[in-house]
Design a protein around this motif. Structure first.
Motif, PDB file in Angstrom:
ATOM      1  N   ASP A 529       0.721  -1.459   0.031  1.00 33.95           N
ATOM      2  CA  ASP A 529       0.159  -0.373  -0.001  1.00 33.95           C
ATOM      3  C   ASP A 529       0.203   1.114   0.090  1.00 33.95           C
ATOM      4  O   ASP A 529       1.763   0.823   0.146  1.00 33.95           O
ATOM      5  CB  ASP A 529      -0.916   0.297   0.880  1.00 33.95           C
ATOM      6  CG  ASP A 529      -2.533  -1.077   1.146  1.00 33.95           C
ATOM      7  OD1 ASP A 529      -2.355  -1.080   0.387  1.00 33.95           O
ATOM      8  OD2 ASP A 529      -2.208  -2.011   2.050  1.00 33.95           O
ATOM      9  N   HIS A 530       0.346   2.395  -0.311  1.00 33.06           N
ATOM     10  CA  HIS A 530       1.335   4.188  -0.208  1.00 33.06           C
ATOM     11  C   HIS A 530       0.088   4.273   0.695  1.00 33.06           C
ATOM     12  O   HIS A 530      -0.930   3.926   0.985  1.00 33.06           O
ATOM     13  CB  HIS A 530       0.633   4.905  -1.577  1.00 33.06           C
ATOM     14  CG  HIS A 530       1.411   4.094  -2.575  1.00 33.06           C
ATOM     15  ND1 HIS A 530       1.655   3.929  -4.077  1.00 33.06           N
ATOM     16  CD2 HIS A 530       1.921   3.017  -2.835  1.00 33.06           C
ATOM     17  CE1 HIS A 530       2.442   3.585  -5.337  1.00 33.06           C
ATOM     18  NE2 HIS A 530       2.990   3.080  -3.850  1.00 33.06           N
ATOM     19  N   ASP A 577      -8.030   5.006  -2.372  1.00 34.24           N
ATOM     20  CA  ASP A 577      -8.778   4.684  -3.958  1.00 34.24           C
ATOM     21  C   ASP A 577      -8.100   3.862  -4.507  1.00 34.24           C
ATOM     22  O   ASP A 577      -8.315   2.802  -5.500  1.00 34.24           O
ATOM     23  CB  ASP A 577      -8.537   5.435  -4.578  1.00 34.24           C
ATOM     24  CG  ASP A 577      -9.738   7.300  -4.054  1.00 34.24           C
ATOM     25  OD1 ASP A 577     -10.645   6.422  -3.392  1.00 34.24           O
ATOM     26  OD2 ASP A 577      -9.730   8.094  -4.257  1.00 34.24           O
ATOM     27  N   ARG A 578      -6.327   3.659  -4.365  1.00 35.93           N
ATOM     28  CA  ARG A 578      -5.501   2.686  -4.626  1.00 35.93           C
ATOM     29  C   ARG A 578      -5.307   1.452  -4.265  1.00 35.93           C
ATOM     30  O   ARG A 578      -5.111   0.009  -4.771  1.00 35.93           O
ATOM     31  CB  ARG A 578      -4.394   3.560  -4.386  1.00 35.93           C
ATOM     32  CG  ARG A 578      -2.732   2.053  -4.920  1.00 35.93           C
ATOM     33  CD  ARG A 578      -1.563   3.665  -4.861  1.00 35.93           C
ATOM     34  NE  ARG A 578      -0.728   1.944  -5.081  1.00 35.93           N
ATOM     35  CZ  ARG A 578       0.124   1.441  -4.808  1.00 35.93           C
ATOM     36  NH1 ARG A 578      -0.023   1.273  -3.256  1.00 35.93           N
ATOM     37  NH2 ARG A 578       0.611   0.284  -5.509  1.00 35.93           N
ATOM     38  N   GLU A 583      -7.776  -4.256  -4.616  1.00 36.29           N
ATOM     39  CA  GLU A 583      -8.430  -5.106  -4.281  1.00 36.29           C
ATOM     40  C   GLU A 583      -9.152  -5.650  -5.243  1.00 36.29           C
ATOM     41  O   GLU A 583     -10.254  -7.213  -5.372  1.00 36.29           O
ATOM     42  CB  GLU A 583      -9.964  -4.545  -2.523  1.00 36.29           C
ATOM     43  CG  GLU A 583      -8.872  -4.683  -1.800  1.00 36.29           C
ATOM     44  CD  GLU A 583      -9.193  -3.562  -0.629  1.00 36.29           C
ATOM     45  OE1 GLU A 583      -9.213  -3.753   0.580  1.00 36.29           O
ATOM     46  OE2 GLU A 583     -11.206  -3.327  -1.031  1.00 36.29           O
ATOM     47  N   ALA A 584     -10.049  -5.012  -6.573  1.00 32.95           N
ATOM     48  CA  ALA A 584     -10.570  -5.206  -7.145  1.00 32.95           C
ATOM     49  C   ALA A 584      -9.881  -6.326  -8.203  1.00 32.95           C
ATOM     50  O   ALA A 584     -10.549  -7.091  -9.040  1.00 32.95           O
ATOM     51  CB  ALA A 584     -11.087  -4.433  -8.368  1.00 32.95           C
ATOM     52  N   PHE A 610       0.727 -11.624 -10.395  1.00 37.99           N
ATOM     53  CA  PHE A 610       1.142 -10.284  -9.888  1.00 37.99           C
ATOM     54  C   PHE A 610      -0.653  -9.106  -9.700  1.00 37.99           C
ATOM     55  O   PHE A 610      -1.042  -9.241 -10.939  1.00 37.99           O
ATOM     56  CB  PHE A 610       2.171  -9.276 -10.823  1.00 37.99           C
ATOM     57  CG  PHE A 610       2.220  -7.437 -10.740  1.00 37.99           C
ATOM     58  CD1 PHE A 610       3.220  -7.421  -9.596  1.00 37.99           C
ATOM     59  CD2 PHE A 610       2.023  -6.790 -10.735  1.00 37.99           C
ATOM     60  CE1 PHE A 610       3.429  -5.991  -8.972  1.00 37.99           C
ATOM     61  CE2 PHE A 610       2.096  -6.010 -11.050  1.00 37.99           C
ATOM     62  CZ  PHE A 610       3.217  -5.012  -9.707  1.00 37.99           C
ATOM     63  N   VAL A 611      -0.251  -8.548  -8.318  1.00 41.42           N
ATOM     64  CA  VAL A 611      -1.369  -7.668  -8.164  1.00 41.42           C
ATOM     65  C   VAL A 611      -1.255  -5.982  -8.124  1.00 41.42           C
ATOM     66  O   VAL A 611      -0.904  -6.108  -7.146  1.00 41.42           O
ATOM     67  CB  VAL A 611      -2.547  -8.578  -7.629  1.00 41.42           C
ATOM     68  CG1 VAL A 611      -4.169  -7.143  -7.092  1.00 41.42           C
ATOM     69  CG2 VAL A 611      -3.119  -9.423  -7.762  1.00 41.42           C
ATOM     70  N   SER A 612      -1.851  -5.369  -8.497  1.00 41.33           N
ATOM     71  CA  SER A 612      -1.231  -3.663  -8.555  1.00 41.33           C
ATOM     72  C   SER A 612      -2.963  -3.021  -8.970  1.00 41.33           C
ATOM     73  O   SER A 612      -3.659  -4.008  -8.573  1.00 41.33           O
ATOM     74  CB  SER A 612      -0.222  -2.959  -9.730  1.00 41.33           C
ATOM     75  OG  SER A 612      -0.622  -2.754 -11.089  1.00 41.33           O
TER      76      SER A 612
END
Length: 941
Positions: A529-530, A577-578, A583-584, A610-612
């Motif tokens: 996370d950021h 929001d990020r 999560e989506a 990989f999930v971003s």
């Protein structure tokens, strides 16, 4: 005389008559991890030989033509391509197999029937080899009397002595082994005597002579090689044969159906390669000559330009086949392994293209020719043709910049030093991106030494520096040791307050370890996370999050001036929001996995992910997935999203679910006593969702939060491993927009081609090609559509329109070419009518290259006996032609020499045969000087 296509089909038809199942070629991406590429017809059948798979055919027989590549690794023919008549990087292997069904007698009988009775090979030119072990050296097995008797029967039927036409072979030549252990057995080869007289009596068999070539190898798999060096009989015996398709074509076509053995045959002098040579001639303005270095030498003299060009034709024709078929099978040029082999092959083709004057990207222009020729047998070429072209153009465009820069530097160094030092070769590679294999090729062409040992030393030093740099760049938080425990609350909260447990400061980084946090550290493919950390009313950005044991370290740049101590209370806040987007994408990954299992294969398993916040990447074990399957997967995932299914994450004892086959888990992974199950759909607590996986990542609360799901790409990344890239929500719509935007340059190009060709057709008074209907492409409708089926339907309409535009442009160009040829023929007739009374001719005319072709045709048609030097000026280039009729040749005038002598006057070059030659020149202002020199050379007053 049979064409290559007829030869291939005849082979398959023959074995279909013999009750063999005709199976498609396996992919060039090999099943065996030890192979760079599929390099033999038997590769895909190894599991049947080993008994791992049961043959699905009844009877257990198969035949095919297999795509093969031998470049890199143990089997590497790359450096020989172009210099001789038979080496290729890509070739087809015709083969027939029996899996515990028929054996030697049938295999040999059918080989003879096809080769001699159906194809008409002269029996007196055939030699069979059989296995003859040397027992003094411990060779396995016994003399293959059964094979000898079978061949003897056939040779005697033609009145031939089997003692002459059957040759004994040793372990090296006539005993096939898959490896040091495993299925193996004797083999029997058919060789063809290609000498003019055909009377070598078998003396050239297995002597590496291109005058006696092996055409078919029949392998009799009957033993298993044991680890102790012994051989035991297999419970089932198998047949594995391999016939070189290109070799068969060269023998049949090169001897005019076995009626003329006076010429040296060549695989390249067949209709396997002729269409590619013709296209290359059109692109380059050069003429292919089937000539070779003396004795297969690699060094070409400075004055042998025609030979250099002949080699270039062959290299390019071979390499475009390798590149196109590989890309069609999902193997792309790259920096490692087989991908680097492809990049090296592409760069060699580009380099040899320069020898034909091809300075701009040209490889993609050969693809349609190859597709037209080969796609009836290998439909994947047509299906992936645009991808092949795009990949080739992108790689070639990029490399041309490197090539131009490197060539200038290389030439300067060679002129100054007379050799290529390892330091300079490394500089070319390290600073300018010039690959060492190309530097070596340039050095070889110029007969210069290159210090490769020093180059490798410098490369290893660079690798060591890179390893050290990577190590030093790892944030020192990883070196920390702590027994602290941080509770993760981010599955439910975007923000929390927490006391600080520990503070560590080093190398300008302040590491904060709190008691609890909403921040996710990068794990399991999900990015970190950021967010921010707030203390004493001041807020500071968190630059990284890392897991250290059970503690979660939050990294803050000390330059921010943060002041913090253990025991302080901080507020930790993620970029919500990020996180929602992450999560989506993570939840969509689970749905994608399930949809792939339902639609493609239940055997599919995740090999990496990989999930971003912008995309997801999913690696899986699978063969290539079709477009229809991908569309079905997209629709299935989007249907689940639209169903607004609940997503539940709960912790459970691993012992309760470890044997539940409905819950996806990665076997071989070690799980703790408590695991987290992510369930999509179904009833709460019932473990009956449509998707259930063990996963520690964060997820949406309901599938509707995922939004629109769209796949961007699917392709191979390793042997048997595919990669899917996709995105959700606005990023999913972005994929659609990117796809449309990528098409627009191609659309504009074809629109321009259509307009230009139609304008020229109108000038010639010829009917133009109409614009395709539905000129307003449905791009906006595609993006605006809310469901995936509509999006894909709109994109299909979009593609159809673009293809129609491309076809219209192609039709217009074909019509223009035909019209120009007709106009050129008329112009040539009128011009020749005024000139043919002269003993020799020198003329200058306005027109294109097609006019030069028609002038040649007119001279041949009229059986002109003299010599002619023809100059055609198209406004930017002078196209040069030399023609020598019967009288001129008798007087010693040769067209090729005329071109070589006269073309440089106008800054040009060229070459050809004694009776006809071509060239081109750019210095149009020298036309009059060229005319005067030509008149003098032809003794015209």
């Amino acid at each position: 005389m049979m064409t290559a296509a007829q030869i291939r089909q005849s082979f398959l038809d023959f074995f279909q008559e013999k009750q063999h199942a005709i199976v498609p070629s396996a992919s060039l991406m090999p099943q065996s991890p030890g192979l760079l590429f599929t390099n033999a017809g038997m590769n895909q059948f190894v599991p049947y030989f080993l008994g791992v798979w049961t043959p699905p055919w009844n009877p257990a027989r198969a035949a095919d033509t297999q795509k093969c590549i031998r470049a890199g690794g143990k089997h590497n023919d790359l450096e020989d391509v172009g210099y001789d008549t038979y080496h290729h990087t890509f070739f087809e292997m015709l083969g027939n197999w029996s899996f515990g069904d028929y054996f030697k007698t049938e295999a040999i009988d059918w080989a003879w029937e096809l080769i001699v009775e159906r194809w008409g090979f002269p029996a007196n030119r055939l030699y069979a080899t059989v296995y003859a072990p040397d027992k003094s050296k411990g060779d396995p097995g016994e003399f293959d009397q059964e094979a000898w008797d079978c061949w003897a029967k056939h040779f005697r039927s033609k009145g031939l002595n089997p003692d002459i036409h059957i040759v004994d072979g040793n372990v090296k030549d006539n005993f096939w082994m898959m490896g040091e252990t495993g299925p193996c057995g004797p083999c029997s080869e058919l060789h063809v005597d290609l000498t003019p007289e055909g009377a070598t009596q078998g003396s050239l068999v297995n002597q590496s002579s291109d005058q006696c070539i092996e055409i078919w190898n029949l392998v009799f798999i009957q033993y298993n090689a044991e680890s102790d060096g012994t051989f035991r009989n297999l419970p089932a015996r198998h047949i594995d044969t391999g016939m070189g398709f290109e070799r068969v074509a060269s023998m049949i076509q090169g001897t005019n159906g076995f009626t003329d053995f006076s010429k040296r045959i060549s695989n390249y002098a067949t209709d396997v390669f002729a269409p590619l040579f013709t296209k290359l001639e059109q692109l380059s303005g050069r003429t292919y000559a089937d000539i070779y270095p003396q004795g297969g030498a690699k060094t070409i003299g400075d004055n042998e330009q025609q030979l250099r060009e002949a080699i270039a034709f062959r290299v390019i024709a071979d390499h475009i086949r390798t590149l196109s078929f590989s890309i069609a099978d999902g193997i792309l040029p790259g920096n490692n392994g087989r991908n680097y082999v492809l990049r090296r092959i592409l760069r060699r083709a580009v380099r040899y293209g320069r020898q034909l004057g091809l300075m701009k990207p040209f490889l993609a222009e050969l693809v349609d020719t190859l597709v037209e020729q080969m796609s009836p047998v290998f439909p994947e070429l047509a299906a992936r043709s645009q991808s092949i072209k795009d990949t080739l153009h992108r790689e070639e465009t990029s490399f041309n910049e490197t090539l131009d820069r490197g060539l200038d530097l290389f030439d300067a160094e060679a002129a100054a030093q007379g050799k290529i030092s390892g330091d300079f070769a490394f500089k070319l590679y390290d600073t300018f991106g010039f690959p060492i294999d190309l530097t070596a090729l340039l050095a070889e062409e110029r007969k210069l030494a290159i210090d490769t040992d020093r180059f490798e030393q410098l490369m290893e030093e660079q690798r060591e520096r890179a390893r050290a740099a990577r190590k030093s760049q790892i944030v020192r938080a990883l070196d920390l040791k702590t027994d602290a425990v941080t509770e993760f609350v981010g599955a439910e909260q975007d923000e929390c307050e927490s006391p600080v447990l520990e503070i560590h400061e080093q190398d300008g980084i302040v590491t904060v370890i709190p008691a609890r946090t909403p921040f996710y550290a990068e794990m399991g493919g999900q990015v970190a996370d950021h967010g921010t950390i707030r203390i004493g009313g001041e807020t500071y950005p968190i630059s990284g999050v890392q897991q250290i044991g059970q503690a979660r370290a939050h990294l803050v740049d000390a330059a921010t001036g943060i002041s913090i101590s253990p025991g302080d209370t901080v507020t930790l806040t993620i970029d919500a929001d990020r996180r929602r987007s992450i999560e989506a994408h993570h939840s969509a990954t689970h749905l994608l996995h399930k949809a792939l299992q339902e639609i493609v294969s239940m055997d599919i398993a995740q090999q990496g992910s990989f999930v971003s916040d912008e995309r997801l990447r999913f690696d899986l074990n699978s063969a290539a997935i079709t477009k229809d399957q991908l569309r079905a997967v997209e629709e299935r995932v989007n249907a689940w999203i639209d169903a607004d299914l609940p997503i539940a994450c709960r912790e459970m004892p691993y012992a309760d679910i470890k044997n539940n086959k409905d819950i996806c888990q990665f076997f071989g992974d070690k799980y703790g006593d408590i695991v987290r199950v992510v369930q999509m759909g179904g009833e709460e607590g019932a473990l009956n969702g449509i998707s259930m996986e063990l996963c520690g990542g964060t997820h949406a609360r309901r599938t509707s939060a995922i939004g629109f799901f769209k796949i961007k790409s699917e392709g191979a990344i390793a042997s048997g491993v595919r990669r899917i890239e996709a995105a959700t929500g606005p990023h999913g719509y972005g994929i659609v927009q990117e796809y449309i935007a990528a098409k627009m340059p191609d659309f504009a190009t074809n629109l321009e081609k259509l307009a230009e060709a139609n304008g020229k057709l109108a000038d010639l008074g010829v009917e133009t090609v109409p614009m395709p209907p539905n000129a307003e492409h449905p791009a906006e409708q595609a993006v605006a559509a809310r469901d995936i089926a509509t999006v894909n339907a709109r994109l299909a309409d979009f593609d159809t329109y673009f293809e129609a535009m491309k076809q219209a442009a192609l039709d217009a160009e074909k019509r223009l070419k035909k019209a120009q040829a007709a106009a050129a023929a008329s112009q040539a007739d009128a011009l020749l009518n005024d000139l043919l009374a002269a003993d020799n001719i020198v003329t200058l005319a306005e027109g294109g290259n097609e006019l030069l072709t028609e002038l040649f045709n007119g001279l041949k048609k009229r059986q002109y006996a003299g010599a002619a030097f023809l100059i055609v000026d198209d406004g930017s280039t002078l196209y040069l032609g030399a023609y020598c009729g019967e009288r001129a040749l008798a007087e010693g005038t040769q067209a090729g020499k005329l071109i070589q002598t006269l073309a440089p006057i106008a800054g040009g070059k060229g070459g050809g045969k004694p009776d006809m030659a071509r060239g081109s020149a750019s210095a149009r202002t020298a036309a009059n000087e060229l005319i005067a020199a030509a008149r003098k050379a032809l003794h015209i007053s």
